[in-house]
Scaffold this motif. Structure first.
Motif, PDB file in Angstrom:
ATOM      1  N   TRP A 146       0.851  -1.201   0.000  1.00 49.99           N
ATOM      2  CA  TRP A 146       0.000   0.000   0.000  1.00 49.99           C
ATOM      3  C   TRP A 146       0.884   1.248   0.000  1.00 49.99           C
ATOM      4  O   TRP A 146       0.645   2.185  -0.752  1.00 49.99           O
ATOM      5  CB  TRP A 146      -0.935  -0.014   1.207  1.00 49.99           C
ATOM      6  N   GLY A 147       1.913   1.252   0.831  1.00 46.87           N
ATOM      7  CA  GLY A 147       2.824   2.391   0.888  1.00 46.87           C
ATOM      8  C   GLY A 147       3.572   2.607  -0.412  1.00 46.87           C
ATOM      9  O   GLY A 147       3.739   3.747  -0.858  1.00 46.87           O
ATOM     10  N   GLU A 148       4.015   1.525  -1.037  1.00 48.57           N
ATOM     11  CA  GLU A 148       4.747   1.634  -2.299  1.00 48.57           C
ATOM     12  C   GLU A 148       3.842   2.109  -3.433  1.00 48.57           C
ATOM     13  O   GLU A 148       4.227   2.963  -4.228  1.00 48.57           O
ATOM     14  CB  GLU A 148       5.360   0.295  -2.674  1.00 48.57           C
ATOM     15  N   VAL A 149       2.641   1.555  -3.507  1.00 52.77           N
ATOM     16  CA  VAL A 149       1.726   1.870  -4.610  1.00 52.77           C
ATOM     17  C   VAL A 149       1.153   3.284  -4.465  1.00 52.77           C
ATOM     18  O   VAL A 149       1.068   4.026  -5.433  1.00 52.77           O
ATOM     19  CB  VAL A 149       0.588   0.822  -4.687  1.00 52.77           C
ATOM     20  N   MET A 150       0.778   3.663  -3.249  1.00 51.30           N
ATOM     21  CA  MET A 150       0.080   4.925  -3.052  1.00 51.30           C
ATOM     22  C   MET A 150       1.007   6.100  -2.776  1.00 51.30           C
ATOM     23  O   MET A 150       0.628   7.247  -2.968  1.00 51.30           O
ATOM     24  CB  MET A 150      -0.938   4.800  -1.913  1.00 51.30           C
ATOM     25  N   ASN A 198       0.545   9.456   4.558  1.00 56.27           N
ATOM     26  CA  ASN A 198       0.424  10.415   5.658  1.00 56.27           C
ATOM     27  C   ASN A 198      -0.994  10.439   6.225  1.00 56.27           C
ATOM     28  O   ASN A 198      -1.181  10.785   7.394  1.00 56.27           O
ATOM     29  CB  ASN A 198       0.822  11.816   5.203  1.00 56.27           C
ATOM     30  N   TYR A 199      -1.985  10.117   5.420  1.00 52.78           N
ATOM     31  CA  TYR A 199      -3.382  10.128   5.855  1.00 52.78           C
ATOM     32  C   TYR A 199      -3.924   8.720   6.127  1.00 52.78           C
ATOM     33  O   TYR A 199      -5.090   8.569   6.460  1.00 52.78           O
ATOM     34  CB  TYR A 199      -4.258  10.808   4.802  1.00 52.78           C
ATOM     35  N   THR A 200      -3.093   7.701   5.987  1.00 53.33           N
ATOM     36  CA  THR A 200      -3.519   6.321   6.219  1.00 53.33           C
ATOM     37  C   THR A 200      -3.310   5.963   7.679  1.00 53.33           C
ATOM     38  O   THR A 200      -2.197   6.059   8.191  1.00 53.33           O
ATOM     39  CB  THR A 200      -2.726   5.347   5.329  1.00 53.33           C
ATOM     40  N   GLU A 257     -11.862  10.751  -3.089  1.00 59.07           N
ATOM     41  CA  GLU A 257     -11.057  10.776  -4.306  1.00 59.07           C
ATOM     42  C   GLU A 257     -10.578   9.374  -4.682  1.00 59.07           C
ATOM     43  O   GLU A 257     -10.599   8.984  -5.854  1.00 59.07           O
ATOM     44  CB  GLU A 257      -9.856  11.705  -4.105  1.00 59.07           C
ATOM     45  N   LEU A 258     -10.161   8.582  -3.687  1.00 57.77           N
ATOM     46  CA  LEU A 258      -9.673   7.224  -3.952  1.00 57.77           C
ATOM     47  C   LEU A 258     -10.801   6.271  -4.350  1.00 57.77           C
ATOM     48  O   LEU A 258     -10.549   5.266  -5.020  1.00 57.77           O
ATOM     49  CB  LEU A 258      -8.937   6.677  -2.737  1.00 57.77           C
TER      50      LEU A 258
END
Length: 98
Positions: free
Chosen positions: A37-41, A47-49, A71-72
């Motif tokens: 998730w961190g790599e893709v997004m 920062n908001y996850t 937005e997502l």
């Protein structure tokens, strides 16, 4: 003097066996999903996850920003495809944004 038995295994073969025997694969999958998730997004979304969890081929993502969540929502199919490309050993079917 007796010969030693050459009973060697490669570490890459032993790790999956150990994970399966000790029932640790689900925990490792959780870690892989968070990393993917961190790599893709990217850092902006991270920062908001608040949390990322995997349950029954569905990723649950808790976000601190309702604007970002909206937005997502529009790109969930694309996010699933990118995560599946990043996680070849897992099959993600959907994402729930909270």
């Amino acid at each position: 003097m007796s010969k030693r038995e050459n009973n060697t295994n490669k570490l890459k073969d032993l790790i999956p066996q150990m994970l399966e025997q000790n029932k640790l694969q689900k925990g490792m999958d959780q870690i892989y999903v968070k990393e993917a998730w961190g790599e893709v997004m990217g850092k902006g979304v991270m920062n908001y996850t608040e949390s990322v969890t995997l349950k029954n081929h569905t990723i649950f993502v808790k976000l601190a920003s309702s604007a970002l969540r909206e937005e997502l929502e529009y790109g969930k199919d694309k996010i699933v495809k990118m995560l599946n490309n990043s996680l070849p050993n897992l099959s993600i079917k959907s994402i729930k944004l909270m």
